[in-house]
Design a protein around this motif. Structure first.
Motif, PDB file in Angstrom:
ATOM      1  N   ASP A   1       4.620   8.281   8.259  1.00  0.00           N
ATOM      2  CA  ASP A   1       5.351   9.107   7.299  1.00  0.00           C
ATOM      3  C   ASP A   1       6.098   8.176   6.337  1.00  0.00           C
ATOM      4  O   ASP A   1       6.693   7.190   6.747  1.00  0.00           O
ATOM      5  CB  ASP A   1       6.344   9.993   8.046  1.00  0.00           C
ATOM      6  N   GLY A   2       6.033   8.452   5.070  1.00  0.00           N
ATOM      7  CA  GLY A   2       6.719   7.614   4.095  1.00  0.00           C
ATOM      8  C   GLY A   2       5.791   6.661   3.367  1.00  0.00           C
ATOM      9  O   GLY A   2       6.189   6.014   2.408  1.00  0.00           O
ATOM     10  N   TYR A   3       4.540   6.540   3.819  1.00  0.00           N
ATOM     11  CA  TYR A   3       3.590   5.663   3.146  1.00  0.00           C
ATOM     12  C   TYR A   3       2.728   6.428   2.151  1.00  0.00           C
ATOM     13  O   TYR A   3       1.699   5.955   1.727  1.00  0.00           O
ATOM     14  CB  TYR A   3       2.713   4.916   4.153  1.00  0.00           C
TER      15      TYR A   3
ATOM     16  N   LEU B   1       0.833  -1.194   0.000  1.00  0.00           N
ATOM     17  CA  LEU B   1       0.000   0.000   0.000  1.00  0.00           C
ATOM     18  C   LEU B   1       0.864   1.238   0.000  1.00  0.00           C
ATOM     19  O   LEU B   1       1.822   1.343   0.767  1.00  0.00           O
ATOM     20  CB  LEU B   1      -0.901   0.021   1.244  1.00  0.00           C
ATOM     21  N   ILE B   2       0.524   2.153  -0.882  1.00  0.00           N
ATOM     22  CA  ILE B   2       1.107   3.488  -0.840  1.00  0.00           C
ATOM     23  C   ILE B   2       0.033   4.449  -1.322  1.00  0.00           C
ATOM     24  O   ILE B   2      -0.692   4.158  -2.273  1.00  0.00           O
ATOM     25  CB  ILE B   2       2.400   3.621  -1.661  1.00  0.00           C
ATOM     26  N   VAL B   3      -0.099   5.549  -0.646  1.00  0.00           N
ATOM     27  CA  VAL B   3      -1.049   6.581  -1.046  1.00  0.00           C
ATOM     28  C   VAL B   3      -0.302   7.556  -1.939  1.00  0.00           C
ATOM     29  O   VAL B   3       0.762   8.057  -1.574  1.00  0.00           O
ATOM     30  CB  VAL B   3      -1.622   7.307   0.188  1.00  0.00           C
ATOM     31  N   VAL B   4      -0.847   7.803  -3.115  1.00  0.00           N
ATOM     32  CA  VAL B   4      -0.231   8.728  -4.062  1.00  0.00           C
ATOM     33  C   VAL B   4      -1.058  10.009  -4.085  1.00  0.00           C
ATOM     34  O   VAL B   4      -2.230   9.979  -4.436  1.00  0.00           O
ATOM     35  CB  VAL B   4      -0.150   8.107  -5.474  1.00  0.00           C
ATOM     36  N   SER B   5      -0.419  11.078  -3.684  1.00  0.00           N
ATOM     37  CA  SER B   5      -1.077  12.388  -3.667  1.00  0.00           C
ATOM     38  C   SER B   5      -0.674  13.121  -4.942  1.00  0.00           C
ATOM     39  O   SER B   5       0.471  13.512  -5.109  1.00  0.00           O
ATOM     40  CB  SER B   5      -0.634  13.193  -2.449  1.00  0.00           C
TER      41      SER B   5
END
Length: 103
Positions: free
Chosen positions: A34-36, A4-8
């Motif tokens: 922080d970092g995810y 999982l990574i959230v892309v803003s």
């Protein structure tokens, strides 16, 4: 589990301290460490290369796991089976063409 990574996206729309505030709001709101999450902008190119590396790494890991499971008889590969069994036009195989070109 699933990586999982959230892309803003559209990180170029905010300036300076507002970017950090927005990221902190996202982290806290989603309960992330922080970092995810990753800031990305198609306009400035910020984070685009990092995002592609994350995607390719996840694909590489999945392909490696699937290949191992197929070799151990734990998975028949489904639609991916064809790709592993076929050679590409240059004589390579699907796995090496797909995974190792990204390295």
């Amino acid at each position: 589990g699933m990586p999982l990574i959230v892309v803003s996206t559209k990180s170029d729309k905010l300036k300076g301290s507002k970017v950090e505030l927005a990221m902190r709001t996202i982290w806290e709101g989603l309960g992330l460490l922080d970092g995810y999450s990753l800031r990305v902008s198609g306009v400035t190119g910020e984070g685009v290369e990092d995002l592609w590396m994350i995607i390719l790494d996840a694909c590489k890991t999945r392909v490696e796991d699937l290949k191992q499971a197929m070799e151990e008889g734990k998975d028949n590969g489904g639609i991916m089976r064809m790709g592993f069994e076929e050679e590409s036009e240059d004589g390579g195989d699907f796995y090496n063409d797909f995974v190792e070109e990204g390295e």
